[in-house]
Design a protein around this motif. Structure first.
Motif, PDB file in Angstrom:
ATOM      1  N   MET A   1       0.784  -1.093   0.144  1.00 21.93           N
ATOM      2  CA  MET A   1      -0.129   0.094   0.021  1.00 21.93           C
ATOM      3  C   MET A   1       0.857   1.186   0.136  1.00 21.93           C
ATOM      4  O   MET A   1       1.791   1.470   0.795  1.00 21.93           O
ATOM      5  N   THR A   2       0.563   2.217  -0.646  1.00 20.20           N
ATOM      6  CA  THR A   2       1.262   3.391  -1.013  1.00 20.20           C
ATOM      7  C   THR A   2       1.105   4.234   0.476  1.00 20.20           C
ATOM      8  O   THR A   2      -0.020   4.346   0.943  1.00 20.20           O
ATOM      9  N   ASP A   3       2.114   4.792   0.749  1.00 20.39           N
ATOM     10  CA  ASP A   3       2.098   5.599   2.085  1.00 20.39           C
ATOM     11  C   ASP A   3       1.622   6.937   1.877  1.00 20.39           C
ATOM     12  O   ASP A   3       1.498   7.513   0.733  1.00 20.39           O
ATOM     13  N   ILE A   4       1.068   7.465   2.960  1.00 20.61           N
ATOM     14  CA  ILE A   4       0.500   9.065   2.801  1.00 20.61           C
ATOM     15  C   ILE A   4       1.785   9.845   2.724  1.00 20.61           C
ATOM     16  O   ILE A   4       2.401   9.659   3.428  1.00 20.61           O
ATOM     17  N   LYS A   5       1.734  10.616   1.884  1.00 22.92           N
ATOM     18  CA  LYS A   5       2.972  11.747   1.778  1.00 22.92           C
ATOM     19  C   LYS A   5       2.534  13.180   1.829  1.00 22.92           C
ATOM     20  O   LYS A   5       1.441  13.623   1.634  1.00 22.92           O
ATOM     21  N   ILE A   6       3.461  14.003   2.519  1.00 20.39           N
ATOM     22  CA  ILE A   6       3.392  15.498   2.474  1.00 20.39           C
ATOM     23  C   ILE A   6       3.947  15.939   1.445  1.00 20.39           C
ATOM     24  O   ILE A   6       5.284  15.803   1.187  1.00 20.39           O
ATOM     25  N   GLU A   7       3.160  16.747   0.464  1.00 20.02           N
ATOM     26  CA  GLU A   7       3.728  17.334  -0.764  1.00 20.02           C
ATOM     27  C   GLU A   7       3.718  18.839  -0.469  1.00 20.02           C
ATOM     28  O   GLU A   7       3.108  19.084   0.463  1.00 20.02           O
ATOM     29  N   LEU A  12      -0.944  13.937   0.364  1.00 19.71           N
ATOM     30  CA  LEU A  12      -1.515  12.970  -0.433  1.00 19.71           C
ATOM     31  C   LEU A  12      -1.878  11.742   0.082  1.00 19.71           C
ATOM     32  O   LEU A  12      -1.239  11.164   0.996  1.00 19.71           O
ATOM     33  N   ILE A  13      -3.177  11.633  -0.026  1.00 20.38           N
ATOM     34  CA  ILE A  13      -3.717  10.446   0.530  1.00 20.38           C
ATOM     35  C   ILE A  13      -4.255   9.597  -0.614  1.00 20.38           C
ATOM     36  O   ILE A  13      -4.675   9.891  -1.333  1.00 20.38           O
ATOM     37  N   PRO A  14      -3.657   8.006  -0.649  1.00 15.73           N
ATOM     38  CA  PRO A  14      -3.680   7.123  -1.578  1.00 15.73           C
ATOM     39  C   PRO A  14      -5.270   7.005  -1.667  1.00 15.73           C
ATOM     40  O   PRO A  14      -5.956   6.899  -0.923  1.00 15.73           O
ATOM     41  N   PRO A  15      -5.756   6.665  -2.991  1.00 16.69           N
ATOM     42  CA  PRO A  15      -7.188   6.462  -2.970  1.00 16.69           C
ATOM     43  C   PRO A  15      -7.748   5.210  -2.033  1.00 16.69           C
ATOM     44  O   PRO A  15      -8.740   5.072  -1.656  1.00 16.69           O
ATOM     45  N   GLN A  16      -6.879   4.154  -2.194  1.00 21.03           N
ATOM     46  CA  GLN A  16      -7.317   3.119  -1.422  1.00 21.03           C
ATOM     47  C   GLN A  16      -7.536   3.291   0.166  1.00 21.03           C
ATOM     48  O   GLN A  16      -8.385   2.601   0.827  1.00 21.03           O
ATOM     49  N   TYR A  17      -7.084   4.440   0.814  1.00 22.31           N
ATOM     50  CA  TYR A  17      -7.213   4.840   1.937  1.00 22.31           C
ATOM     51  C   TYR A  17      -8.655   5.176   2.297  1.00 22.31           C
ATOM     52  O   TYR A  17      -9.174   5.057   3.484  1.00 22.31           O
ATOM     53  N   ILE A  18      -9.207   5.689   0.986  1.00 27.71           N
ATOM     54  CA  ILE A  18     -10.537   6.353   1.425  1.00 27.71           C
ATOM     55  C   ILE A  18     -11.849   5.568   0.543  1.00 27.71           C
ATOM     56  O   ILE A  18     -12.673   6.010   0.406  1.00 27.71           O
ATOM     57  N   ASP A  19     -11.309   4.620  -0.111  1.00 26.23           N
ATOM     58  CA  ASP A  19     -12.373   3.551  -0.694  1.00 26.23           C
ATOM     59  C   ASP A  19     -13.360   3.265   0.036  1.00 26.23           C
ATOM     60  O   ASP A  19     -13.370   3.042   1.297  1.00 26.23           O
ATOM     61  N   GLY A  20     -14.756   3.416  -0.344  1.00 24.85           N
ATOM     62  CA  GLY A  20     -15.910   3.244   0.362  1.00 24.85           C
ATOM     63  C   GLY A  20     -16.434   4.242   1.263  1.00 24.85           C
ATOM     64  O   GLY A  20     -17.524   4.116   1.615  1.00 24.85           O
ATOM     65  N   LEU A  21     -15.877   5.503   0.914  1.00 22.59           N
ATOM     66  CA  LEU A  21     -16.429   6.420   1.684  1.00 22.59           C
ATOM     67  C   LEU A  21     -17.512   7.195   0.652  1.00 22.59           C
ATOM     68  O   LEU A  21     -18.250   8.367   0.868  1.00 22.59           O
ATOM     69  N   GLY A  22     -17.156   6.875  -0.540  1.00 18.06           N
ATOM     70  CA  GLY A  22     -18.173   7.457  -1.611  1.00 18.06           C
ATOM     71  C   GLY A  22     -17.573   8.820  -2.220  1.00 18.06           C
ATOM     72  O   GLY A  22     -16.652   9.362  -1.971  1.00 18.06           O
ATOM     73  N   PRO A  23     -18.409   9.347  -3.051  1.00 19.48           N
ATOM     74  CA  PRO A  23     -17.826  10.489  -3.894  1.00 19.48           C
ATOM     75  C   PRO A  23     -17.880  11.973  -3.066  1.00 19.48           C
ATOM     76  O   PRO A  23     -17.274  12.732  -3.499  1.00 19.48           O
ATOM     77  N   THR A  24     -18.476  11.675  -1.973  1.00 20.26           N
ATOM     78  CA  THR A  24     -18.143  13.122  -1.042  1.00 20.26           C
ATOM     79  C   THR A  24     -17.753  13.017  -0.032  1.00 20.26           C
ATOM     80  O   THR A  24     -18.240  13.388   1.285  1.00 20.26           O
ATOM     81  N   ALA A  25     -16.396  12.300  -0.141  1.00 21.35           N
ATOM     82  CA  ALA A  25     -15.747  12.229   1.376  1.00 21.35           C
ATOM     83  C   ALA A  25     -15.403  13.705   1.636  1.00 21.35           C
ATOM     84  O   ALA A  25     -15.009  14.291   0.868  1.00 21.35           O
ATOM     85  N   ILE A  26     -15.205  13.895   3.034  1.00 21.21           N
ATOM     86  CA  ILE A  26     -14.999  15.105   3.731  1.00 21.21           C
ATOM     87  C   ILE A  26     -13.580  14.908   4.217  1.00 21.21           C
ATOM     88  O   ILE A  26     -13.493  13.972   5.216  1.00 21.21           O
ATOM     89  N   VAL A  27     -12.744  15.844   3.983  1.00 22.98           N
ATOM     90  CA  VAL A  27     -11.329  16.032   4.878  1.00 22.98           C
ATOM     91  C   VAL A  27     -11.525  17.303   5.465  1.00 22.98           C
ATOM     92  O   VAL A  27     -11.674  18.270   5.005  1.00 22.98           O
TER      93      VAL A  27
END
Length: 84
Positions: A1-7, A12-27
């Protein structure tokens, strides 16, 4: 799994970390971190926070009875059902 990175532009949060949250994920930022959640999770968290506030307000200096807590919870459930 790709690590979260500070850019340079942010986190940068890889998509697999938020899969299942739907198109309206809130950060959103919180002290010391981030919260990433779906709209449903955000609404449930806010409803729980409001319920805890109501119970605390009812308590003040005396412990509430089971009936008082039950009435507050029932009222919150009724309000939630009306909003849906």
């Amino acid at each position: 799994m790709t690590d979260i990175k500070i850019e340079p532009d942010g986190l940068l949060i890889p998509p697999q970390y938020i899969d299942g949250l739907g198109p309206t994920a809130i950060v959103r930022r919180i002290k010391g971190g981030l919260i990433v959640e779906s709209r449903d999770q955000a609404q449930a968290r806010e409803e729980l926070r409001a319920l805890v506030e109501r119970i605390r307000a009812a308590v003040k200096s005396d412990a509430p009875s089971d009936a008082e807590i039950g009435a507050i919870v029932d009222e919150a459930r009724t309000e939630r059902a009306r909003r849906r």
